[in-house]
Design a protein around this motif. Structure first.
Motif, PDB file in Angstrom:
ATOM      1  N   VAL A 320       1.111   3.301 -10.473  1.00 19.17           N
ATOM      2  CA  VAL A 320       1.489   1.965 -10.951  1.00 19.17           C
ATOM      3  C   VAL A 320       2.877   1.598 -10.443  1.00 19.17           C
ATOM      4  O   VAL A 320       3.102   0.471  -9.959  1.00 19.17           O
ATOM      5  N   SER A 321       3.817   2.536 -10.537  1.00 22.02           N
ATOM      6  CA  SER A 321       5.182   2.286 -10.074  1.00 22.02           C
ATOM      7  C   SER A 321       5.201   1.967  -8.588  1.00 22.02           C
ATOM      8  O   SER A 321       5.930   1.060  -8.145  1.00 22.02           O
ATOM      9  N   ASP A 322       4.417   2.691  -7.800  1.00 22.85           N
ATOM     10  CA  ASP A 322       4.375   2.447  -6.359  1.00 22.85           C
ATOM     11  C   ASP A 322       3.790   1.071  -6.043  1.00 22.85           C
ATOM     12  O   ASP A 322       4.277   0.367  -5.153  1.00 22.85           O
ATOM     13  N   VAL A 323       2.740   0.686  -6.767  1.00 25.98           N
ATOM     14  CA  VAL A 323       2.146  -0.646  -6.549  1.00 25.98           C
ATOM     15  C   VAL A 323       3.155  -1.734  -6.883  1.00 25.98           C
ATOM     16  O   VAL A 323       3.315  -2.709  -6.141  1.00 25.98           O
ATOM     17  N   LEU A 324       3.859  -1.559  -8.009  1.00 28.86           N
ATOM     18  CA  LEU A 324       4.876  -2.548  -8.387  1.00 28.86           C
ATOM     19  C   LEU A 324       5.985  -2.630  -7.345  1.00 28.86           C
ATOM     20  O   LEU A 324       6.448  -3.730  -7.003  1.00 28.86           O
ATOM     21  N   ALA A 325       6.420  -1.490  -6.830  1.00 31.37           N
ATOM     22  CA  ALA A 325       7.462  -1.479  -5.803  1.00 31.37           C
ATOM     23  C   ALA A 325       6.991  -2.232  -4.567  1.00 31.37           C
ATOM     24  O   ALA A 325       7.755  -3.001  -3.963  1.00 31.37           O
ATOM     25  N   ALA A 326       5.740  -2.034  -4.178  1.00 32.85           N
ATOM     26  CA  ALA A 326       5.195  -2.716  -3.007  1.00 32.85           C
ATOM     27  C   ALA A 326       5.075  -4.220  -3.229  1.00 32.85           C
ATOM     28  O   ALA A 326       5.127  -5.006  -2.276  1.00 32.85           O
TER      29      ALA A 326
END
Length: 536
Positions: A320-326
């Protein structure tokens, strides 16, 4: 057929039991056989090789301990045969590359949020009452009693149950709950009390001022009523100065009252009630509007962790954190005592050497303060952690850090600093669940994802807390506090990425007000500032 064992990282030399295993059982694992030397409970780890005293033990690809006595292949790893050990770090050694996940399916998704004039978007619309000093707690509590007239109320089923026992009338039960209609549609009224603001060192009051200013600045807050006594360390001027430093262009109603200047309590409370009611009516006029997911700021928390947390729930949050960062959103990874042992990886992920050095400096200063107090990070795992397979701080930390995914660390913040950079932020907080959650919200988190393997009711007054179970047994046993079950990762029916996408869908629903998180349903409004100094 469910797998019985899993190795988390190729370089690990211990493996995790996914189910209870009997002593002497022979298990085919990675083209070899493991014979369990002892009975193994699910979530616990067993030696993949023989260990001599002093041999290094690895999990998640990092050093998590050293053998304190000989350990036989197939034997359970325990606090009796392993001692905490973490890798040493002194500087940023490399710059790690990142391959962001494909976010095509998310880039046009929106949530229904509360837009503020500074560009932030809230997932809630709260009018907040709080004191600058503990001397005003009683008045805050009195105001809470008064303003409960505006809050949707449930019939107190537990009082009904007691009355039925007293009257010997078993027909009265917990099933008789009913909810009254709220006075306002678009505003919640919440209350904070605390034990600070005076009596400790001045730095404690300054720290509390930053925290409270962060709560006012959080886009989940529409405005605030603030009570001061008058003579305390945390003066009104200090609070206002701190609030202006966080956001010079803040455009919210913040009404402040000083008891020593107003005379009687009756006069003060009548004035506060009248003024606050009118302000709350104005705040109620703000309505939800669509916002891109880039406007989300998600806190990443774990508490009551178990031996599966770092395998299922925490990595799912990492996705989830990686998707938000992207997508250009923000996430916050905190709990510095639970990053012990993974400092090198996080430093290498920092976007600049300056930020990496700040992270290491904060970690070293925190650890020194713990040692000076007669303890150490190695004392971090709780009895519940250890019972469920987390036997060293480095092991616990390596699993906890999985919540931060793999994206670059864009900023490193000390306690009370407010998030401004899009991407993954590190925030210096204790590992204590409520202190850490309290701090992340004060730094701007508008949603908190909270993983747990043992169960915890923790919530927050202004930010929805979504509880994520690491295993299905917990999710079923404590269904009243768990929002999402990641046990499908353990039984192999879903991937980490699939579960992560389920969590992100759920976030959108909670952020839009269409789903109320379990912690919010239970009115679990926990707030504990981190007191870092001594009392004078």
């Amino acid at each position: 057929m469910q797998k019985k064992l899993i190795k988390v990282h190729p370089s690990d030399n211990i493996i995790v039991a996914l189910v209870d295993i009997e002593q002497g059982e022979t298990i085919a694992f990675e083209e070899k056989e493991i014979i369990t030397a002892t009975a193994v409970k699910a979530k616990h780890k067993i030696a993949e090789v023989d260990f001599a005293i002093g041999d290094s033990i690895y999990m998640y690809g990092v050093l998590i301990g050293k053998a304190s006595q000989p350990i036989q292949k197939g034997e359970v790893i325990t606090t009796s045969n392993v001692k905490h050990q973490s890798g040493k770090v002194s500087h940023k050694t490399e710059t790690t590359s990142w391959n962001p996940p494909n976010v095509d399916k998310w880039k046009d998704r929106t949530f229904m949020g509360y837009h503020r004039s500074d560009g932030q978007v809230g997932t809630a619309n709260v009018w907040l009452f709080f004191p600058l000093v503990f001397c005003e707690n009683k008045n805050i509590e009195r105001l809470k009693e008064v303003f409960e007239e505006l809050v949707p109320k449930k019939t107190d089923a537990y009082k009904q149950l007691l009355r039925s026992l007293i009257s010997n009338n078993p027909e009265t039960s917990l099933e008789n709950e009913r909810v009254e209609k709220p006075t306002f549609d678009n505003i919640e009224v919440k209350f904070i009390t605390h034990q600070g603001g005076c009596g400790g060192i001045r730095q404690d009051s300054e720290s509390l001022a930053r925290l409270l200013a962060g709560y006012v600045n959080n886009p989940n807050v529409a405005g605030a009523t603030v009570l001061s006594l008058g003579c305390q360390n945390l003066q009104i001027e200090l609070f206002q100065k701190t609030l202006k430093a966080i956001n010079p262009n803040l455009n919210k109603e913040v009404i402040i009252y000083e008891q020593q200047q107003m005379g009687t309590v009756d006069h003060m409370l009548q004035t506060i009630i009248k003024d606050s009611y009118e302000a709350i009516k104005r705040a109620n006029q703000i309505e939800r509007k669509p916002a891109p997911l880039s406007k989300l700021c998600v806190g990443l928390e774990c508490g009551g962790s178990d031996g599966f947390s770092g395998i299922s729930a925490n990595p799912a949050l990492g996705h989830v954190s990686d998707v938000l960062a992207a997508l250009g959103g923000k996430s916050i990874l905190a709990e510095f005592p639970e990053l012990c042992g993974v400092e090198q990886e996080l430093m290498n992920r920092c976007v600049t050497e300056e930020k990496a050095n700040k992270f290491l400096s904060l970690m070293k200063a925190y650890e020194k303060s713990v040692v000076d107090a007669g303890s150490g990070f190695d004392m971090n795992p709780s009895p519940g952690n250890i019972k469920d397979g987390l036997i060293t701080d480095a092991m616990k930390s390596a699993g906890a850090a999985k919540k931060g995914g793999t994206s670059p660390v864009v900023d490193v913040l000390d306690y009370g600093e407010y998030v401004t950079e899009s991407g993954l932020n590190l925030l210096n907080t204790p590992g204590n669940d409520v202190e850490s959650t309290t701090a992340m919200v004060g730094s701007g988190a508008t949603i908190v994802l909270f993983t747990t393997g043992l169960g915890t009711p923790t919530g927050n007054p202004i930010t929805p807390v979504i509880k994520v179970a690491s295993n299905s047994i917990l999710a079923q046993r404590m269904s009243d506090i768990i929002d999402i079950d990641t046990g499908a990762v353990i039984d192999g029916s879903k991937t980490i990425e699939e579960v992560g996408e389920t969590i992100l869908d759920y976030i959108i629903e909670v952020a839009s007000g269409r789903i109320i998180s379990k912690a919010s349903q239970l009115n679990q409004d926990d707030f504990i500032p981190w007191k870092r100094g001594v009392s004078l």
